[in-house]
Scaffold this motif. Structure first.
Motif, PDB file in Angstrom:
ATOM      1  N   HIS A 241      66.337  24.826 -55.272  1.00  0.00           N
ATOM      2  CA  HIS A 241      65.282  24.884 -56.284  1.00  0.00           C
ATOM      3  C   HIS A 241      64.616  23.519 -56.453  1.00  0.00           C
ATOM      4  O   HIS A 241      63.389  23.432 -56.598  1.00  0.00           O
ATOM      5  N   GLN A 270      54.387  28.395 -58.348  1.00  0.00           N
ATOM      6  CA  GLN A 270      55.640  28.450 -57.589  1.00  0.00           C
ATOM      7  C   GLN A 270      56.584  27.337 -58.026  1.00  0.00           C
ATOM      8  O   GLN A 270      57.791  27.547 -58.196  1.00  0.00           O
ATOM      9  N   ARG A 273      58.198  28.134 -61.253  1.00  0.00           N
ATOM     10  CA  ARG A 273      59.209  29.191 -61.077  1.00  0.00           C
ATOM     11  C   ARG A 273      60.574  28.599 -60.740  1.00  0.00           C
ATOM     12  O   ARG A 273      61.607  29.079 -61.217  1.00  0.00           O
ATOM     13  N   TYR A 274      60.574  27.530 -59.906  1.00  0.00           N
ATOM     14  CA  TYR A 274      61.843  26.957 -59.454  1.00  0.00           C
ATOM     15  C   TYR A 274      62.395  25.887 -60.391  1.00  0.00           C
ATOM     16  O   TYR A 274      63.609  25.707 -60.454  1.00  0.00           O
ATOM     17  N   PRO A 276      61.109  24.852 -64.075  1.00  0.00           N
ATOM     18  CA  PRO A 276      60.155  24.831 -65.187  1.00  0.00           C
ATOM     19  C   PRO A 276      60.303  23.645 -66.126  1.00  0.00           C
ATOM     20  O   PRO A 276      59.351  23.302 -66.832  1.00  0.00           O
TER      21      PRO A 276
END
Length: 294
Positions: A241, A270, A273-274, A276
């Motif tokens: 991530h 994107q 998403r990984y 925040p």
């Protein structure tokens, strides 16, 4: 103790203006125990004629194949290679004279290291120096950092043959950035050592494949996704991530600076998403809102 043989792999395609300079930079090496394997990938210019005078040196091989791409040319050279150490020199680039000597000494001093790499000097088509500024590079098990960007310059690499025997050669799947693919795969299993020295010259050419940034980002994304699917167990989920968030931040900043805001915002989505809560991501959000153009 016998000196190890270094196999140098040079793919070439229509580089009649630079190929002899590349060969001369190998001949100028202070370390003499090498073989140079040149794979001509279907050149239609006078590349072959330029090389004829060098083929009297038994250390230099020349092989011609119909045009199949740089990755398959490198793989063919790997089949011919007899050395326990492997290096790559593209036909428009150059080495400093003590590159091989320094690298062999380091490989012998550090048996735990599988891949060596360094910085390089950027030059123009006429060979004039442009810059010595390099990206940040890493040592050790570098898979996490390699998810963000390819920080290994192929023309500065020396790798042990067992790396290729274990993980295979260049996939040729992506059209561009196949060197990124192979170093990312190697990083799942092998140890890298970055040496902050200048071992090579990278020539910036107008017709280089790597100059197409949009195509390159798309290829990099495919390479990263395939790596995670095939070798993701080499990293913790949080490391994946971390790397993906930073890759998408890099993509967002680039496309924001290029005025392609829709692509930039898609990349930011994107990244969020990984990671925040990552401050790096929010700095990238700011850069999309207030881009640096140029």
């Amino acid at each position: 103790m016998s000196a190890p043989l270094v196999s140098i792999i040079t793919p070439t395609f229509n580089r009649e203006l630079t190929i002899t300079q590349a060969v001369e930079s190998v001949l100028a090496q202070s370390y003499p125990h090498w073989e140079l394997i040149i794979i001509d990938d279907g050149s239609r210019d006078s590349t072959r004629e330029k090389l004829v005078s060098y083929l009297d040196d038994r250390r230099i091989q020349y092989h011609f194949q119909e045009n199949q791409g740089q990755s398959l040319a490198r793989n063919l050279a790997l089949q011919y290679a007899q050395g326990e150490l492997i290096c790559f020199l593209d036909s428009d680039d150059l080495w400093v004279p003590d590159k091989l000597e320094r690298q062999v000494a380091l490989m012998e001093a550090h048996p735990e290291v599988d891949v060596l790499h360094s910085d390089e000097i950027m030059i123009d088509e006429q060979g004039r120096e442009l810059s010595r500024k390099n990206m940040r590079r890493y040592s050790g098990r570098i898979a996490r950092q390699m998810l963000v960007d390819n920080s290994v310059s192929i023309n500065t690499v020396m790798a042990r043959r067992e790396c290729f025997d274990t993980m295979g050669g260049f996939s040729g799947r992506y059209g561009v950035a196949d060197d990124y693919d192979i170093w990312l795969r190697f990083s799942a299993r092998f140890t890298f050592l970055y040496v902050p020295e200048y071992w090579g010259y990278y020539r910036v050419m107008a017709d280089q494949i790597s100059s197409d940034k949009q195509r390159r980002f798309a290829a990099n994304e495919s390479i990263i996704r395939d790596f995670i699917e095939e070798h993701g167990n080499a990293l913790q989920p949080r490391e994946i991530h971390w790397g993906l968030a930073r890759f998408y931040c890099r993509k967002a900043r680039y496309f924001a600076s290029a005025g392609k805001t829709a692509i930039a915002w898609g990349a930011i989505a994107q990244a969020l998403r990984y990671a925040p809560l990552d401050s790096v991501v929010w700095r990238a959000v700011y850069r999309v809102i207030v881009p640096r153009h140029g």
